[in-house]
Design a protein around this motif. Structure first.
Motif, PDB file in Angstrom:
ATOM      1  N   ASN A   1       8.264 -42.482  -5.328  1.00 24.74           N
ATOM      2  CA  ASN A   1       8.625 -44.200  -5.708  1.00 24.74           C
ATOM      3  C   ASN A   1       8.692 -44.160  -4.327  1.00 24.74           C
ATOM      4  O   ASN A   1       8.210 -45.399  -4.062  1.00 24.74           O
ATOM      5  CB  ASN A   1       8.898 -44.121  -6.744  1.00 24.74           C
ATOM      6  CG  ASN A   1       8.701 -43.794  -8.165  1.00 24.74           C
ATOM      7  OD1 ASN A   1       7.013 -43.888  -8.759  1.00 24.74           O
ATOM      8  ND2 ASN A   1       9.279 -44.129  -9.414  1.00 24.74           N
TER       9      ASN A   1
ATOM     10  N   ASN B   1      -1.975 -51.210 -11.000  1.00 22.42           N
ATOM     11  CA  ASN B   1      -1.303 -52.480 -10.343  1.00 22.42           C
ATOM     12  C   ASN B   1      -3.548 -53.460 -11.052  1.00 22.42           C
ATOM     13  O   ASN B   1      -3.363 -54.712 -10.121  1.00 22.42           O
ATOM     14  CB  ASN B   1      -1.216 -52.817  -9.313  1.00 22.42           C
ATOM     15  CG  ASN B   1      -0.046 -52.722  -8.545  1.00 22.42           C
ATOM     16  OD1 ASN B   1       0.967 -53.047 -10.041  1.00 22.42           O
ATOM     17  ND2 ASN B   1       0.890 -52.218  -8.261  1.00 22.42           N
TER      18      ASN B   1
ATOM     19  N   SER C   1       4.658 -55.272  -6.730  1.00 19.00           N
ATOM     20  CA  SER C   1       4.395 -53.781  -6.899  1.00 19.00           C
ATOM     21  C   SER C   1       3.918 -53.443  -5.309  1.00 19.00           C
ATOM     22  O   SER C   1       4.101 -52.441  -5.181  1.00 19.00           O
ATOM     23  CB  SER C   1       3.412 -53.855  -8.247  1.00 19.00           C
ATOM     24  OG  SER C   1       4.260 -54.404  -9.031  1.00 19.00           O
TER      25      SER C   1
ATOM     26  N   SER D   1       0.525 -46.340  -8.401  1.00 18.92           N
ATOM     27  CA  SER D   1       0.465 -47.677  -8.230  1.00 18.92           C
ATOM     28  C   SER D   1       0.139 -47.994  -7.089  1.00 18.92           C
ATOM     29  O   SER D   1      -0.583 -48.999  -6.532  1.00 18.92           O
ATOM     30  CB  SER D   1       0.749 -48.438  -9.353  1.00 18.92           C
ATOM     31  OG  SER D   1       1.853 -48.985  -9.122  1.00 18.92           O
ATOM     32  N   LYS D   2       1.539 -48.132  -6.924  1.00 20.05           N
ATOM     33  CA  LYS D   2       2.203 -49.409  -4.818  1.00 20.05           C
ATOM     34  C   LYS D   2       0.575 -48.592  -4.080  1.00 20.05           C
ATOM     35  O   LYS D   2      -0.231 -49.502  -3.203  1.00 20.05           O
ATOM     36  CB  LYS D   2       2.845 -49.310  -4.688  1.00 20.05           C
ATOM     37  CG  LYS D   2       3.827 -49.860  -5.769  1.00 20.05           C
ATOM     38  CD  LYS D   2       5.904 -49.299  -5.348  1.00 20.05           C
ATOM     39  CE  LYS D   2       6.724 -50.071  -5.810  1.00 20.05           C
ATOM     40  NZ  LYS D   2       7.833 -49.814  -5.019  1.00 20.05           N
TER      41      LYS D   2
ATOM     42  N   SER E   1       1.969 -58.389 -10.122  1.00 19.38           N
ATOM     43  CA  SER E   1       1.662 -57.100  -9.209  1.00 19.38           C
ATOM     44  C   SER E   1       1.792 -57.139  -7.789  1.00 19.38           C
ATOM     45  O   SER E   1       1.604 -56.385  -6.876  1.00 19.38           O
ATOM     46  CB  SER E   1       0.320 -57.072 -10.365  1.00 19.38           C
ATOM     47  OG  SER E   1      -0.714 -58.371  -9.971  1.00 19.38           O
TER      48      SER E   1
ATOM     49  N   ALA F   1      -0.283 -48.044 -17.433  1.00 20.14           N
ATOM     50  CA  ALA F   1       0.623 -46.805 -17.051  1.00 20.14           C
ATOM     51  C   ALA F   1       1.067 -46.165 -18.442  1.00 20.14           C
ATOM     52  O   ALA F   1       1.437 -44.768 -18.257  1.00 20.14           O
ATOM     53  CB  ALA F   1       1.625 -47.993 -17.014  1.00 20.14           C
TER      54      ALA F   1
ATOM     55  N   GLU G   1       5.287 -46.139 -10.824  1.00 14.44           N
ATOM     56  CA  GLU G   1       5.589 -46.937  -9.849  1.00 14.44           C
ATOM     57  C   GLU G   1       4.425 -46.816  -8.166  1.00 14.44           C
ATOM     58  O   GLU G   1       4.373 -47.855  -7.541  1.00 14.44           O
ATOM     59  CB  GLU G   1       6.881 -47.327 -10.379  1.00 14.44           C
ATOM     60  CG  GLU G   1       7.231 -48.776  -9.087  1.00 14.44           C
ATOM     61  CD  GLU G   1       8.619 -49.012  -8.832  1.00 14.44           C
ATOM     62  OE1 GLU G   1       8.971 -50.070  -8.506  1.00 14.44           O
ATOM     63  OE2 GLU G   1       9.363 -47.952  -9.603  1.00 14.44           O
TER      64      GLU G   1
END
Length: 333
Positions: free
Chosen positions: A158, A270, A311, A96-97, A308, A75, A93
């Motif tokens: 996000n 993640n 996430s 990555s999700k 994670s 990150a 965030e």
């Protein structure tokens, strides 16, 4: 010019010293504030710090520290690419999700059963980077075409990314494995797990295999920023945008490129958790009656064992069967 003189010229003490002082000062200040709080509570700070040190130096805890550091370091690399030219990618965030969800969904799809495990790992990494870059490109285009601040756009994306993942998971691509209480993407076969690294002695737990990828990303970041023409243009644009444009640098193209690279790296955040966290995951999956799987959007994960998993949307409880009594899906704490 002697070798010693060349080395001295390359090492700028004036720039290196503040970089070393900053983290040391942060640790000292944190320790001082913690000591004051402990003294107010009639506790001995030295005893507390001793217990912290003893706990942190246990082999199992060293493994956990390296595993968590892999995610945080990736990150940091993602954000650093933007920082070098004055861009604030607050959307790591969300990137990555979305990336973890699409990578896990594609790799676990039934039509991918023919693919060998090693190739599937590569597919997951590539898809995560592409999706992360694509999600970051929204903010990049808004900034270059409409002048929208990337701080606002990435921050709002996000929330949008989390909602999109939840919608797709609950209403379209999610599955509920026997004994599970949440909807997840499908479980990957064991040959698709990235092997762990037995680099910590005194424990049976292994460091997540993605730790090596995190180290490689750090080295690649240093090389690109400091040893390539692109890195020079990136730093020049960050230091003085007007001078960079006057020297022939395409500012809009640099913004888009930097955001795409930042988003691509963010898509990997993640994935360290996808490498397999051996003991907790296997116990949890055995209790639920489903095979163990290290991937963050798998039914083998639990809220306690997998940060994670939260996430990428796996901790959103699937309430479809009881929607009449509970309403829309709730997010677990």
């Amino acid at each position: 010019m002697t070798t010693a003189a060349v080395g001295a010229r390359r090492i700028d003490v004036g720039k290196l010293l503040p970089q070393l002082i900053a983290p040391v000062a942060a640790l000292v200040i944190a320790a001082a504030i913690s000591s004051i709080a402990l003294l107010i509570s009639d506790k001995d700070p030295l005893t507390a710090f001793q217990h912290m040190y003893e706990f942190g130096t246990q082999p199992d805890q060293k493994v956990e520290i390296l595993n968590k550091a892999s995610e945080l370091y990736i990150a940091a690399v993602a954000v650093a690419f933007g920082f070098k030219m004055g861009l604030f990618n607050i959307g790591v965030e969300g990137q990555s999700k979305v990336a973890a969800f699409f990578a896990g969904a594609l790799a676990s799809a039934s039509f991918m059963d023919w693919m060998p495990g090693g190739l599937r790992i590569v597919l997951i990494v590539v898809v995560a980077m592409i999706v992360g870059a694509a999600w970051a490109s929204i903010a990049a285009l808004l900034k270059t075409q409409r002048g929208v601040s990337e701080v606002i756009s990435t921050l709002m994306l996000n929330a949008i990314g989390g909602l999109v993942v939840t919608w797709l998971l609950n209403d379209h691509w999610g599955v509920t494995e026997p004994g599970a209480q949440i909807k997840t993407t499908g479980i990957l076969p064991e040959n698709s797990w990235m092997p762990g690294l037995p680099i910590i002695s005194g424990t049976d737990q292994k460091v997540l295999g993605f730790f090596a990828v995190a180290v490689f990303l750090g080295a690649a970041y240093w090389f690109v920023i400091n040893r390539t023409r692109f890195g020079f243009d990136l730093r020049a644009t960050g230091y003085n945008p007007f001078a960079a444009v006057a020297s022939g640098v395409n500012a809009k193209r640099m913004v888009i490129t930097a955001m795409l690279i930042s988003g691509a790296v963010a898509g990997l955040v993640n994935l360290p958790g996808c490498s397999g966290r051996a003991t907790p995951t296997r116990r949890a999956s055995a209790a639920s009656g489903s095979p163990a799987s290290p991937w963050p959007c798998s039914a083998a994960t639990t809220r306690s064992a997998w940060p994670s998993a939260r996430s990428c949307g796996a901790s959103w409880r699937a309430r479809r069967s009881s929607s009449t009594s509970t309403g829309s899906p709730r997010r677990s704490s």
